[in-house]
Design a protein around this motif. Sequence first.
Motif, mmCIF file in Angstrom:
data_model
loop_
_atom_site.group_PDB
_atom_site.id
_atom_site.type_symbol
_atom_site.label_atom_id
_atom_site.label_comp_id
_atom_site.label_asym_id
_atom_site.label_seq_id
_atom_site.Cartn_x
_atom_site.Cartn_y
_atom_site.Cartn_z
ATOM 1 N N ILE A 87 0.826 -1.464 -0.131
ATOM 2 C CA ILE A 87 0.091 0.009 -0.300
ATOM 3 C C ILE A 87 0.811 0.932 0.277
ATOM 4 O O ILE A 87 2.153 1.521 0.743
ATOM 5 C CB ILE A 87 -1.100 -0.131 1.287
ATOM 6 N N ASP A 88 0.718 2.336 -0.939
ATOM 7 C CA ASP A 88 1.347 3.360 -0.806
ATOM 8 C C ASP A 88 0.367 4.147 -1.141
ATOM 9 O O ASP A 88 -0.748 4.660 -1.563
ATOM 10 C CB ASP A 88 1.801 3.994 -2.125
ATOM 11 N N ARG A 94 1.863 16.615 -3.231
ATOM 12 C CA ARG A 94 3.039 17.163 -3.661
ATOM 13 C C ARG A 94 2.964 17.387 -4.782
ATOM 14 O O ARG A 94 2.699 17.941 -5.734
ATOM 15 C CB ARG A 94 3.254 15.262 -4.120
ATOM 16 N N LYS A 99 0.676 12.530 -5.631
ATOM 17 C CA LYS A 99 0.719 11.654 -5.915
ATOM 18 C C LYS A 99 -0.548 10.213 -5.078
ATOM 19 O O LYS A 99 -1.143 10.479 -4.096
ATOM 20 C CB LYS A 99 2.201 10.745 -4.673
ATOM 21 N N LEU A 102 -2.321 4.463 -4.331
ATOM 22 C CA LEU A 102 -1.940 2.895 -4.993
ATOM 23 C C LEU A 102 -1.884 1.620 -4.450
ATOM 24 O O LEU A 102 -0.612 1.017 -3.306
ATOM 25 C CB LEU A 102 -0.539 2.791 -6.150
ATOM 26 N N ARG A 103 -2.510 0.821 -4.514
ATOM 27 C CA ARG A 103 -2.123 -0.656 -3.380
ATOM 28 C C ARG A 103 -2.395 -2.008 -4.504
ATOM 29 O O ARG A 103 -2.846 -1.620 -5.852
ATOM 30 C CB ARG A 103 -3.833 -1.029 -2.630
ATOM 31 N N SER A 454 -2.583 -3.667 -9.629
ATOM 32 C CA SER A 454 -2.159 -2.448 -8.875
ATOM 33 C C SER A 454 -3.808 -2.303 -8.923
ATOM 34 O O SER A 454 -4.240 -2.549 -9.680
ATOM 35 C CB SER A 454 -1.729 -1.933 -9.164
ATOM 36 N N PHE A 455 -4.263 -0.955 -7.878
ATOM 37 C CA PHE A 455 -5.821 -0.777 -7.634
ATOM 38 C C PHE A 455 -5.260 0.499 -7.731
ATOM 39 O O PHE A 455 -5.109 1.013 -6.066
ATOM 40 C CB PHE A 455 -6.246 -1.629 -7.096
ATOM 41 N N GLN A 456 -5.477 1.605 -8.451
ATOM 42 C CA GLN A 456 -5.291 3.459 -8.334
ATOM 43 C C GLN A 456 -6.320 4.049 -7.797
ATOM 44 O O GLN A 456 -7.543 3.439 -8.750
ATOM 45 C CB GLN A 456 -4.458 2.973 -9.470
ATOM 46 N N ASN A 457 -6.322 4.543 -6.445
ATOM 47 C CA ASN A 457 -7.805 5.395 -6.121
ATOM 48 C C ASN A 457 -8.404 4.894 -6.506
ATOM 49 O O ASN A 457 -10.134 5.436 -7.093
ATOM 50 C CB ASN A 457 -8.221 7.440 -7.794
ATOM 51 N N PHE A 458 -8.757 3.943 -5.926
ATOM 52 C CA PHE A 458 -9.609 3.115 -5.749
ATOM 53 C C PHE A 458 -11.378 3.432 -4.232
ATOM 54 O O PHE A 458 -10.227 4.092 -2.805
ATOM 55 C CB PHE A 458 -9.931 1.746 -5.782
ATOM 56 N N GLY B 407 -2.831 -4.787 -15.653
ATOM 57 C CA GLY B 407 -1.685 -4.690 -14.768
ATOM 58 C C GLY B 407 -2.543 -3.908 -13.708
ATOM 59 O O GLY B 407 -2.171 -4.219 -12.282
ATOM 60 N N VAL B 409 -5.555 -1.067 -12.777
ATOM 61 C CA VAL B 409 -7.238 -0.129 -12.154
ATOM 62 C C VAL B 409 -6.905 0.439 -11.854
ATOM 63 O O VAL B 409 -6.875 1.179 -10.889
ATOM 64 C CB VAL B 409 -7.622 -1.712 -12.032
ATOM 65 N N ALA B 423 3.653 -0.433 -4.198
ATOM 66 C CA ALA B 423 2.162 -1.153 -4.894
ATOM 67 C C ALA B 423 1.897 -0.770 -6.365
ATOM 68 O O ALA B 423 1.223 -1.064 -6.479
ATOM 69 C CB ALA B 423 1.348 0.374 -4.401
#
Lengths: 485, 485
Positions: A87-88, A94, A99, A102-103, A454-458, B407, B409, B423
């Motif tokens: 997890i980030d 920033r 940023k 991201l998970r 990776s799951f971004q901004n979920f 890879g 989402v 992440a």
Amino acid sequence: MNNLDTVLLQSREAFLQYRTRSGMAKANFLEAIASEIEALGDPLIQKAMEETNLPEVRLIGERGRTCNQLRQFASMVREGSWVEARIDTALPDRQPLPKPDLRKMMVPLGPVVVFGASNFPFAYSTAGVDTASALAAGCSVVLKAHPAHPETSAMVAGAISKAIRACGEHAHVFQHVQDSSFEAGKFLVQHPLTKAVGFTGSFSGGKALYDYATSRPEPIPVFAEMGSINPVFILPGALKVRAAKVAEMYAASITQGVGQFCTNPGLMLSIQSPELSSFTQQLATKIREVAPATMLHPGIANNFIKNRGKALKEKGVTLVAESSVPAKSNQGIPTVASVNAEDFLKNPALVEEVFGPYSLLVISKSREELFKALDAIPGQLTATIIGEDDELVDYADFIQRVSDRVGRVIINGVPTGVEVCPAMHHGGPFPATTDSRFTSVGIDAAKRWVRPVSFQNFPHGLLPAELQNQNPLGIWRMVNNTWTK
Amino acid sequence: MNNLDTVLLQSREAFLQYRTRSGMAKANFLEAIASEIEALGDPLIQKAMEETNLPEVRLIGERGRTCNQLRQFASMVREGSWVEARIDTALPDRQPLPKPDLRKMMVPLGPVVVFGASNFPFAYSTAGVDTASALAAGCSVVLKAHPAHPETSAMVAGAISKAIRACGEHAHVFQHVQDSSFEAGKFLVQHPLTKAVGFTGSFSGGKALYDYATSRPEPIPVFAEMGSINPVFILPGALKVRAAKVAEMYAASITQGVGQFCTNPGLMLSIQSPELSSFTQQLATKIREVAPATMLHPGIANNFIKNRGKALKEKGVTLVAESSVPAKSNQGIPTVASVNAEDFLKNPALVEEVFGPYSLLVISKSREELFKALDAIPGQLTATIIGEDDELVDYADFIQRVSDRVGRVIINGVPTGVEVCPAMHHGGPFPATTDSRFTSVGIDAAKRWVRPVSFQNFPHGLLPAELQNQNPLGIWRMVNNTWTK
């Protein structure tokens, strides 16, 4: 192949449901499979004895290992950290750019085709490590039964079906295919819905599957464990103080299970000396005492006879000893041969596996020639070094070079006997396997069937439990570069 | 190819020394490379501008990212836990058999051949993520410079050489090959001493390397990041409340860096509605405002013109908008086209990448048709979903299916802009990459160049520091099934 097409379509449907199951649900399912196998009781052992010629005590032990594996994978998925969650968190302020959140975690690949192995009717077959690790990872499994033990395989498949019903899993999360034709295997590997393949067997079989898989329009990974001759380097100091003990240990290892283990020591290497001559005599004595025994099936026995005969005719190869008891049909004859390193270095045929109770002793004239012999050996599952403490230090660079070409290095032991635990690596550079980066024993075997996403901004509610802020599963995760639970 | 044979022999020699270097030594080396690159100062940026036509601010940012990557890998190997150490201690009294001492960790594969990418002269080229991660893993690197920026590459290679000398590393731990011929690339991939390959570029290039590597006598892994059209699913609710904002965001993402990012959104998908028509008009207005810009090199520009022309002639495809500013030679023309889902579903050519500032909007008649369109899209690096919170919940199953084929989402963002952090997963199912199980961005990229080795029953003094009892490096390890430091 219409029916096999249906099998893959069903497997895909099952996968789409099964992939969302919790670690708890998968753990219960894997444990139920173990219990159902145990519930089959003695008739399963009797059937396996009948079909494989393996002795009862070995099969009871192998069943125990198989159920133990299933339960280890159950523990792994119940605990949950194996998904490698990272997890980030976002840094919206920033500069120059914000940023995002991201998970990342591992997700299952999809339907997996597993080929049962002849030499382990339980541990590498129907509910063996490939099936157990794929189910743990969240994949559906299509199991192609090995034709040498079809009824044993069907009994185990029946146990899995019972577990499926008891746990309410999708009926097709595991499917059992009895078609033993070459074409069926090819069809399963080439089917577009198949996403990975597990295989344990011969080099020719594994390499053929690898070639089919890599030449598909969409290539897929194949984890094929193939041949290995598991070299054993016997250093001079050890021979001086314990030649008899080493000879006894290796006579047992070479002939254990009629030499039908993938870690069977098919090659021994040492440096000429009076002590080596003495060791060779002691090994010969022990080998003569071991009676031939019936191999897994006639095909394997015929290949053993053929390959042993061919090996003994290679230039410079001489028979050291064979069993003094006459062999019956389909039996493997305990055999040790020897060759000098000069002839060995000139003949690549001498590193080909003779599957069965056969081992070749390579005699070098010098330490330098022993080092050269190492360079002539292709990738292996294991290598073993027999040496005294001080000479092991002296050979440290050599041991390093040995580890360059194998998956497991053993000091003062035998390669046979593969412990099922997290620190075991059962794999190795080609041609021992088609992918040296993965193990087929131990919990890390599940890594073969997953890939990261990776799951971004979920939105938090859409995240898998593994990646939610409050860590509801209590798993180990790397959060903003720090490991935490 | 005599000289390339020498390069690989030297790389192997360097590897045998470099593989034994401590995490501390490797960290110092990686940091020295970053410092030497920074010390090249403005002349490096000017040279890269001249060779790639990329703007100064972008190149300064990319250099920063490249040095940041090198330092992240330095931190990773200095900390040390990345080797996945596992220890299972002996149980000599276990019944029926004693349990041996087993310890496992990752070791480097060997010499790695890296192909520089044209679209990232720093971050995916000479000292880019493939080189940095391979050196972090303990592999030696042979870098084949991209012919589009040979002098930039030579300058960075010079910085690495300085770092090699400053740190006393083997002179050939990194080697720079300027031969841009097809045969040279093939030779490097087929050379028996090459143990893995990294590539970022076109599908045809990456697939050719993959085929060479998998048909070698000893197959080796190829990590090729190839084409991706990065679909964006725009859900109806979002269009109702923020069509203008989404249009603006996507006009920028499609044209950023003249569309030359691997995560460029080449496909947008939505359901027909008055709001979609309005969105399309707003996107068209924005696209017209973006001026054409010079692409990386004439070959890429020519391909863009050719592929754009071909795409616009496919059945049912109509031009929505293109830049209103006339294009000069070698420039990419910002372009958006559209097609209805019915025609899209019939034509596999429409999922082929048009590398450059081009995007195709697929208009479905219904939610069901949108779902079908998803199934027609092959593996991708990323997929994006634009939606309101409540409709995202409504589309949860769909999002799950989306994650099955990509890879990464992204929710309510743009795919361009790849964050360098643990992440991040930058990879995806074929044909986006040749191996969906590994990332080419972030510290996990080092996992591509390693394999596990088990050490059984080793004298304590011969164990690597990572596996010694007292944990001298203070790393995270799994000891007897428990994570501990």
